[in-house]
Scaffold this active site. Structure first.
Site, PDB file in Angstrom:
ATOM      1  CG  HIS A   1      26.011  -0.290  -2.683  1.00 49.51           C
ATOM      2  ND1 HIS A   1      26.329  -1.128  -3.722  1.00 49.51           N
ATOM      3  CD2 HIS A   1      24.882   0.346  -3.066  1.00 49.51           C
ATOM      4  CE1 HIS A   1      25.438  -0.999  -4.686  1.00 49.51           C
ATOM      5  NE2 HIS A   1      24.546  -0.108  -4.315  1.00 49.51           N
TER       6      HIS A   1
ATOM      7  CE  LYS B   1      -4.212   2.123   4.075  1.00 48.90           C
ATOM      8  NZ  LYS B   1      -3.273   2.926   3.305  1.00 48.90           N
TER       9      LYS B   1
ATOM     10  CB  THR C   1      -0.944   0.022   1.217  1.00 46.47           C
ATOM     11  OG1 THR C   1      -0.154  -0.159   2.393  1.00 46.47           O
ATOM     12  CG2 THR C   1      -1.972  -1.101   1.145  1.00 46.47           C
ATOM     13  N   GLY C   2       2.168   1.131   0.140  1.00 52.57           N
ATOM     14  CA  GLY C   2       3.058   2.292   0.046  1.00 52.57           C
ATOM     15  C   GLY C   2       3.328   2.618  -1.419  1.00 52.57           C
TER      16      GLY C   2
ATOM     17  CD  GLU D   1      28.959  -2.694  -5.038  1.00 54.36           C
ATOM     18  OE1 GLU D   1      28.012  -2.351  -5.718  1.00 54.36           O
ATOM     19  OE2 GLU D   1      28.999  -2.569  -3.800  1.00 54.36           O
TER      20      GLU D   1
ATOM     21  CB  THR E   1      13.942  -2.082   2.650  1.00 56.16           C
ATOM     22  OG1 THR E   1      12.583  -2.452   2.442  1.00 56.16           O
ATOM     23  CG2 THR E   1      14.023  -0.830   3.509  1.00 56.16           C
ATOM     24  CD  GLU E   2      18.852   2.791  -0.814  1.00 56.63           C
ATOM     25  OE1 GLU E   2      20.090   2.752  -0.762  1.00 56.63           O
ATOM     26  OE2 GLU E   2      18.226   3.378  -1.705  1.00 56.63           O
TER      27      GLU E   2
ATOM     28  CE1 TYR F   1      18.460  -3.336 -12.208  1.00 50.73           C
ATOM     29  CE2 TYR F   1      18.661  -0.954 -12.306  1.00 50.73           C
ATOM     30  CZ  TYR F   1      18.257  -2.091 -11.639  1.00 50.73           C
ATOM     31  OH  TYR F   1      17.636  -1.976 -10.430  1.00 50.73           O
TER      32      TYR F   1
END
Lengths: 298, 379
Positions: A254, A43, A17-18, A216, A97-98, A166
């Protein structure tokens, strides 16, 4: 075939719902992912663009037969959301989520390993997972990925970075190379799923013929992956490590991307991968070209 | 986020870890007044976030007000490895029988908390780790279990501390673990942890690094405000941008942390040197580009700017429109080269096309864009 998610994966969205949850659940659904529900305790009984909302994960699983969840809950609520998902009985938890505190991540990683050993957590702070043409969970733009072609030489991708993933998908598509599954493991210090978990799954997947690994700076996950590759992998691999020129002691965007105490440098990671027989590119383009060489030689 | 020693000691004190009474001062007069109050002898300690303070002359013992005045005036304003000393910490000098080392940090590989304890303190632990690794007793703690007093006791025994220190050390280690976990620290280190002639165990130094991601459940405004940032980093912090200042001449903007790191790599490979790391994130908001471009263009080091965008869900034409709108609002001194690829890159490039000139160029690939940016920076 694919790893971790496929056409049988039924996904719910915690935080549907966000604004983010609604947006990406919608995109994932439009891609063809079996989006079967969402949760919000306040909800329950309503719907978001036709996707039913349940009070919690257990209720959603009960009603829809969901076997995966995607978390778009803000960072303060992630620890509870992960445990709720595991208790609710899903096999896969994808946490986009970060900004989740490292102590929370370390806690729920160990909690899951101990009490829910069959539940796989991907992330936090990850773009998600896509098995092109079958299932897309998270924030990856599905249309830039080419689906694996039966009988052809297909590639699996595992990455700590979103945008570079990507780019890898895009370049492989431009070269006409299909992708079985692309897993973004995320850039945080304690990722739920490691390079090794993904490499092992790709090694076992008959449709995957080669793997592209994008790492990384920071930590030693790439070095551990190199050890695994040396002894356990028969499939060829190309790799790129971002941050070859990053300064020590600075977090590069990051939370996990930091060279500290001389540890976690790109040079050490590249060296370890090279020693394990991986073809390592100096930049993402070169790693893509190396993968094209690998595929055309198979 | 790294804390200064005086902040680390406040942080420890909040968790009942014994530290010396003292005061953080920014002026010589303040230092002397604080020393008079604490009682001589005092130690005057430079507050900088870099190792080797003692060797650089940043830690001095003062037996009276005159000595304190002399040391404080020498140390305040001193440059230690590029860090200017703006604060001194004045504390009562401690009598030391023995020096130990204790710390907690996250072992990313084991995915457990790592505790390190050594009877050889007061020197850099990295040196001990190389020269005498057996002198460090390590334990791995499952975050679900935490550190119990019994485990701490066994650990102290394994580290072979003086038996007189056992009770004090066990007490401090349990408290230090509590501070590390509940205080959301990435690192909580005491070096040296001392044993006094009266058999008290006490934290003589404090090295604490906090996890910025946990700020939502703490009051860290004061720590945030005193972070060491250069002008550029301060502007970026205020604009809420993921930015790291570097020393080169090519300004960098990319969408995504991995791509931004990768952009630094290719600029170096093209023979140039980046002025910064900047992840502008997803979306195509013109305001974000205005903020990012302004900070970069204000940097006197910058000679050219490389915008590296890969469209995913955010489409190329949206990003191009954002950049064009931003450029319409600000006047930049440095020339820009843009690489735009990914989703709807052709549409995005078509939008940029009419705006191209000698100060705004476009390159078809990341490597080509890096070459152009480097060559522009050297003109």
């Amino acid at each position: 075939m694919a790893i971790f998610v496929d056409e049988n994966t039924r996904v719910i969205y915690q935080g549907i719902t966000g604004s983010q949850g609604k947006y990406y659940a919608g995109l994932n659904k439009a891609y063809g992912t079996k989006v079967v529900g969402g949760t919000n305790p306040k909800k329950a009984g309503t719907d978001v663009d036709g996707v039913p909302v349940f009070a919690n994960v257990a209720a959603a699983v009960e009603a829809t037969g969901a076997n995966a969840t995607c978390i778009f809950i803000p960072a303060p609520g992630v620890r509870d959301a992960v445990i709720e998902a595991a208790e609710g009985g899903v096999d896969l938890i994808v946490c986009v989520t970060e900004g989740v505190p490292a102590h929370d991540e370390a806690w729920f990683f160990n909690k899951l390993q101990r009490d829910f050993p069959n539940t796989r957590l991907l992330g936090p702070n990850c773009p998600g997972i896509i098995s092109p043409g079958k299932c897309n969970i998270g924030i990856t733009a599905g249309h830039i990925a080419k689906a694996a072609v039966p009988g052809a030489k297909n590639v699996g991708i595992v990455s700590r970075s979103g945008t570079l993933t990507y780019q890898a998908l895009y370049e492989l598509k431009a070269q006409g190379i299909g992708v079985t599954t692309c897993v973004g493991i995320g850039g945080d210090p304690v990722p739920g799923t490691s390079f090794i978990d993904c490499l092992a799954a790709f090694e076992a997947d008959v449709e995957t013929h080669a793997v592209m690994l994008i790492g990384e700076i920071g930590g030693s996950a790439e070095e551990e992956a190199a050890e695994f590759i040396k002894t356990e992998m028969t499939k060829p691999i190309s790799a790129y490590i971002a941050g070859q020129t990053a300064p020590a002691g600075k977090k590069m965007g990051h939370a996990g991307a930091i060279v500290s105490g001389g540890k976690g440098t790109a040079a050490a990671k590249m060296e370890a991968l090279l020693a394990a027989g991986v073809k390592v590119g100096a930049n993402p383009t070169e790693a893509g070209e190396l993968m094209v060489e690998i595929v055309s030689s198979l | 986020m790294d804390l200064f020693e005086y902040q680390g000691k406040q942080f420890f004190a909040n968790y009942d870890i014994p530290v010396s009474a003292g005061s953080a001062e920014t002026t010589v007069d303040g230092a002397v007044t604080a020393a008079d109050k604490v009682g001589y002898p005092v130690v005057v300690k430079a507050q900088v976030q870099v190792g080797g303070r003692g060797k650089a002359g940043g830690i001095k013992l003062a037996n009276n007000a005159d000595e304190c005045r002399e040391h404080a005036s020498n140390i305040l304003g001193m440059d230690i490895k590029g860090h200017t000393v703006e604060v001194v910490w004045i504390e009562r000098a401690s009598d030391i029988s023995e020096e130990y080392y204790a710390s907690f940090t996250l072992d990313r590989s084991a995915k457990k908390h790592l505790g390190m304890l050594s009877a050889e303190g007061g020197v850099e632990i990295e040196v001990v780790a190389v020269e005498n690794p057996d002198a460090i007793a390590k334990i791995w703690i499952d975050p679900v279990d935490g550190l119990t007093e019994q485990v701490a006791r066994d650990w102290v025994a394994a580290a072979k501390l003086n038996p007189l220190a056992t009770e004090g050390a066990v007490d401090i280690l349990v408290k230090l673990y509590n501070a590390y976990v509940n205080g959301d620290a990435d690192l909580a280190e005491i070096n040296p942890l001392i044993l006094t002639p009266t058999n008290k165990v006490h934290a003589l130094d404090a090295k604490v690094s906090l996890d910025n991601n946990a700020g939502f459940r703490h009051e860290w405004d004061e720590y945030e405000a005193t972070q060491e940032r250069d002008d550029r980093e301060q502007q970026a912090f205020e604009a809420d941008l993921q930015y790291v200042g570097l020393e080169g001449s090519v300004g960098i903007i990319a969408n995504g942390a991995g791509l931004a790191m990768s952009t630094l790599d290719v600029v170096n490979q093209a023979g140039g040197s980046p002025a910064n790391f900047l992840d502008v994130g997803g979306g195509a908001d013109a305001k974000k580009f205005i903020k990012a471009l302004t900070i970069i263009d204000n940097d006197p080091r910058v000679r050219s700017i490389f915008i590296n965008i890969f469209g995913g869900i955010t489409r190329g034409e949206e990003v191009a429109n954002g950049i064009v709108a931003a450029l319409g609002e600000i006047d930049l001194k440095s020339p820009i080269v843009i690489r735009l690829d990914g989703t709807n890159a052709d549409e995005g490039r078509a939008i940029l096309e009419p705006h191209l000139n000698e100060k705004l160029q476009m390159a078809p690939t990341m490597l080509e864009a890096a070459r152009v940016a480097v060559s522009l920076a050297s003109n």
